[in-house]
Design an enzyme around this catalytic site. Structure first.
Site, PDB file in Angstrom:
ATOM      1  N   ASP A 163      -7.058   7.370  -5.735  1.00 33.46           N
ATOM      2  CA  ASP A 163      -6.174   6.034  -6.068  1.00 33.46           C
ATOM      3  C   ASP A 163      -6.326   5.758  -7.677  1.00 33.46           C
ATOM      4  O   ASP A 163      -7.272   6.494  -8.061  1.00 33.46           O
ATOM      5  CB  ASP A 163      -6.706   4.875  -5.134  1.00 33.46           C
ATOM      6  CG  ASP A 163      -7.978   4.238  -5.371  1.00 33.46           C
ATOM      7  OD1 ASP A 163      -8.675   4.866  -6.390  1.00 33.46           O
ATOM      8  OD2 ASP A 163      -8.726   3.454  -4.893  1.00 33.46           O
TER       9      ASP A 163
ATOM     10  N   GLU B 292       0.920  -1.242   0.041  1.00 32.39           N
ATOM     11  CA  GLU B 292      -0.277   0.047  -0.063  1.00 32.39           C
ATOM     12  C   GLU B 292       0.956   1.443  -0.043  1.00 32.39           C
ATOM     13  O   GLU B 292       0.575   2.419  -0.736  1.00 32.39           O
ATOM     14  CB  GLU B 292      -0.779  -0.005   1.441  1.00 32.39           C
ATOM     15  CG  GLU B 292      -1.911  -1.051   1.313  1.00 32.39           C
ATOM     16  CD  GLU B 292      -3.259  -0.896   0.521  1.00 32.39           C
ATOM     17  OE1 GLU B 292      -3.378   0.399  -0.037  1.00 32.39           O
ATOM     18  OE2 GLU B 292      -3.981  -1.525   0.134  1.00 32.39           O
TER      19      GLU B 292
END
Length: 258
Positions: A28, A19
């Site tokens: 994202d 991550e």
């Protein structure tokens, strides 16, 4: 069945490697507002969309907040995995599934879980690669697959990425954390990472039991699945190992064994 399982320190590090850490809200790859270690509104409050944008003025304080939120999120996703999976899991399998669910949110509906619950571990492992959209996620999915099937954990440092006021990551590292530093943020670099040197035996659970079972399996003394739980199968295999060791010692040094 898996009530005792929680994500391991190595599992937490693997997830943080995948991550990264972003100390401000960002969009994202599919346009979802995200913060910290992959936190989205789907995991609960706070909603990153409404958080202050850009890099924090106090990085240390913000990283502490990131760590606390990540720990909270992990508990939720780990509980979801424990609920969805109906067969016993080894630690590395559990860690891989938590990482998969943390990324996809799909543990309750994924075919790979249905396949796993039917007893087909190899088939479940193959189905990790059914979840490769967007294409940028392929490397992570291969890593989760290797962890699930072989117990291979990714290694490396964890990047703290810079983010601008528009919610775009600039892909310049503000900091680079070691595994120990990252775990300290999450608050697990104490009891869980302390050396476990006490004796283990019948009824013990954990990574040391898994290591023992793997060794016994390599020696051809243990044919049951590696599950990190010292039950009767492990007890029998250890008894056989000790017996064979005594027989070998009698051959090597008859005078010493009477």
């Amino acid at each position: 069945m898996n009530e005792h399982l929680k994500i391991s320190d190595r599992g937490l590090v693997a997830l943080m490697i995948h991550e990264g850490i972003v100390p401000g809200p960002y969009l994202d790859s599919v346009g979802v507002w995200t913060y910290g270690v992959g936190h989205t509104r789907a995991a609960g409050l706070p909603d990153p969309k409404y958080m202050p944008r850009g890099m924090p003025a106090d990085m240390d304080a913000e990283l502490s907040e990131v760590g606390a939120l990540f720990r909270k999120d992990i508990e939720k996703y780990a509980a979801d995995v424990r609920k969805a999976v109906k067969v016993s899991l080894a630690q590395h399998e559990f860690d891989a599934l938590v990482s998969f669910h943390y990324n996809t949110g799909a543990i309750a509906r994924a075919t790979l879980v249905k396949t796993l619950n039917a007893g087909d571990r190899a088939g479940a492992g193959r189905q990790f690669m059914s979840w490769v959209k967007p294409v940028e996620i392929t490397g992570r999915r291969k890593s989760e697959q290797a962890l699930f099937l072989n117990g291979t954990y990714p290694t490396g440092n964890i990047n703290v990425w810079q983010v601008n006021g528009s919610g775009r990551i600039t892909w310049k590292a503000a900091r680079v954390l070691t595994s120990a530093q990252a775990l300290a943020l999450v608050g697990t670099a104490s009891a869980e990472t302390a050396p476990d040197t006490g004796p283990i035996g019948m009824g013990s659970k954990g990574p040391r039991v898994s290591q023992l079972q793997e060794l016994l399996k390599d020696l051809g003394l243990y044919a049951i699945r590696v599950d990190g739980h010292w039950g009767q199968g492990t007890e029998n295999a250890v008894a056989t190992l000790r017996s064979k060791a005594t027989e070998a010692e009698k051959i090597i040094n008859p005078e010493a064994v009477r």
